[in-house]
Design an enzyme around this catalytic site. Sequence first.
Site, PDB file in Angstrom:
ATOM      1  N   HIS A  40     -14.841 -18.432  -1.974  1.00 40.00           N
ATOM      2  CA  HIS A  40     -15.685 -19.604  -2.207  1.00 40.00           C
ATOM      3  C   HIS A  40     -16.952 -19.170  -2.923  1.00 40.00           C
ATOM      4  O   HIS A  40     -17.241 -17.985  -3.057  1.00 40.00           O
ATOM      5  CB  HIS A  40     -16.005 -20.352  -0.903  1.00 40.00           C
ATOM      6  CG  HIS A  40     -17.026 -19.695  -0.034  1.00 40.00           C
ATOM      7  ND1 HIS A  40     -17.941 -20.394   0.704  1.00 40.00           N
ATOM      8  CD2 HIS A  40     -17.277 -18.391   0.239  1.00 40.00           C
ATOM      9  CE1 HIS A  40     -18.705 -19.562   1.388  1.00 40.00           C
ATOM     10  NE2 HIS A  40     -18.313 -18.338   1.133  1.00 40.00           N
ATOM     11  N   CYS A  81     -24.461 -15.215  -2.622  1.00 39.12           N
ATOM     12  CA  CYS A  81     -23.421 -16.162  -2.210  1.00 39.12           C
ATOM     13  C   CYS A  81     -23.222 -17.299  -3.211  1.00 39.12           C
ATOM     14  O   CYS A  81     -22.305 -18.100  -3.070  1.00 39.12           O
ATOM     15  CB  CYS A  81     -23.723 -16.718  -0.822  1.00 39.12           C
ATOM     16  SG  CYS A  81     -23.645 -15.443   0.456  1.00 39.12           S
ATOM     17  N   HIS A 100     -16.947 -15.282  -4.244  1.00 39.90           N
ATOM     18  CA  HIS A 100     -16.716 -14.109  -3.398  1.00 39.90           C
ATOM     19  C   HIS A 100     -15.728 -14.491  -2.306  1.00 39.90           C
ATOM     20  O   HIS A 100     -15.425 -15.665  -2.117  1.00 39.90           O
ATOM     21  CB  HIS A 100     -18.028 -13.592  -2.793  1.00 39.90           C
ATOM     22  CG  HIS A 100     -18.723 -14.593  -1.916  1.00 39.90           C
ATOM     23  ND1 HIS A 100     -19.421 -15.680  -2.397  1.00 39.90           N
ATOM     24  CD2 HIS A 100     -18.788 -14.680  -0.563  1.00 39.90           C
ATOM     25  CE1 HIS A 100     -19.909 -16.386  -1.391  1.00 39.90           C
ATOM     26  NE2 HIS A 100     -19.540 -15.809  -0.249  1.00 39.90           N
ATOM     27  N   HIS A 138     -13.918 -13.828   1.791  1.00 40.63           N
ATOM     28  CA  HIS A 138     -14.134 -13.448   3.180  1.00 40.63           C
ATOM     29  C   HIS A 138     -12.791 -13.299   3.875  1.00 40.63           C
ATOM     30  O   HIS A 138     -11.816 -13.969   3.531  1.00 40.63           O
ATOM     31  CB  HIS A 138     -14.927 -14.520   3.940  1.00 40.63           C
ATOM     32  CG  HIS A 138     -16.325 -14.694   3.462  1.00 40.63           C
ATOM     33  ND1 HIS A 138     -17.318 -13.774   3.703  1.00 40.63           N
ATOM     34  CD2 HIS A 138     -16.902 -15.706   2.764  1.00 40.63           C
ATOM     35  CE1 HIS A 138     -18.451 -14.208   3.169  1.00 40.63           C
ATOM     36  NE2 HIS A 138     -18.222 -15.376   2.581  1.00 40.63           N
ATOM     37  N   HIS A 170      -5.708 -17.706   1.372  1.00 41.22           N
ATOM     38  CA  HIS A 170      -5.627 -17.243  -0.013  1.00 41.22           C
ATOM     39  C   HIS A 170      -5.887 -18.365  -1.021  1.00 41.22           C
ATOM     40  O   HIS A 170      -5.200 -18.493  -2.032  1.00 41.22           O
ATOM     41  CB  HIS A 170      -4.284 -16.550  -0.286  1.00 41.22           C
ATOM     42  CG  HIS A 170      -4.260 -15.172   0.285  1.00 41.22           C
ATOM     43  ND1 HIS A 170      -4.001 -14.929   1.614  1.00 41.22           N
ATOM     44  CD2 HIS A 170      -4.497 -13.962  -0.288  1.00 41.22           C
ATOM     45  CE1 HIS A 170      -4.061 -13.630   1.839  1.00 41.22           C
ATOM     46  NE2 HIS A 170      -4.360 -13.010   0.701  1.00 41.22           N
ATOM     47  N   GLU A 191     -17.346 -15.635   9.598  1.00 37.31           N
ATOM     48  CA  GLU A 191     -17.232 -15.498   8.150  1.00 37.31           C
ATOM     49  C   GLU A 191     -17.169 -14.015   7.781  1.00 37.31           C
ATOM     50  O   GLU A 191     -16.514 -13.628   6.817  1.00 37.31           O
ATOM     51  CB  GLU A 191     -18.423 -16.172   7.470  1.00 37.31           C
ATOM     52  CG  GLU A 191     -18.285 -16.283   5.981  1.00 37.31           C
ATOM     53  CD  GLU A 191     -19.388 -17.083   5.362  1.00 37.31           C
ATOM     54  OE1 GLU A 191     -19.093 -18.142   4.780  1.00 37.31           O
ATOM     55  OE2 GLU A 191     -20.559 -16.661   5.453  1.00 37.31           O
TER      56      GLU A 191
END
Length: 116
Positions: free
Chosen positions: A14, A25, A29, A31, A68, A105
């Site tokens: 996201h 952010c 990127h 997580h 994904h 996260e």
Amino acid sequence: MFTVTKEFRFEAAHALPHLPEGHKCRRLHGHSYKFRVEVDGELDERGFVIDYAEISAEVNPIVDYLDHKNLNDLFDFHTSAENLAKWIFDELSKTLAVSRIVLFETANTSVIYPAR
């Protein structure tokens, strides 16, 4: 009163484009998300609050939807951990008596919805 918990994982990307220029952010990127579903209650005739398989049956389609993927392609809200935890809670609340969602996260950052 008991609390039953079960954890699930998914990988997703996201970006938070509403953040200021230079904020890491803001860029795309990813997580390795982990979330815990909590269900509060008393024991039923089986000696369960809820069968863990019942939790999995409701959560697995959500994990499949998120895993994904680029979360920005799925949602029209800012894909912060807070908003994502609330979305998971709201989706599960349609079919499951979920009490809380704890969404990690990262290994060191998490959000609880609803707050205690």
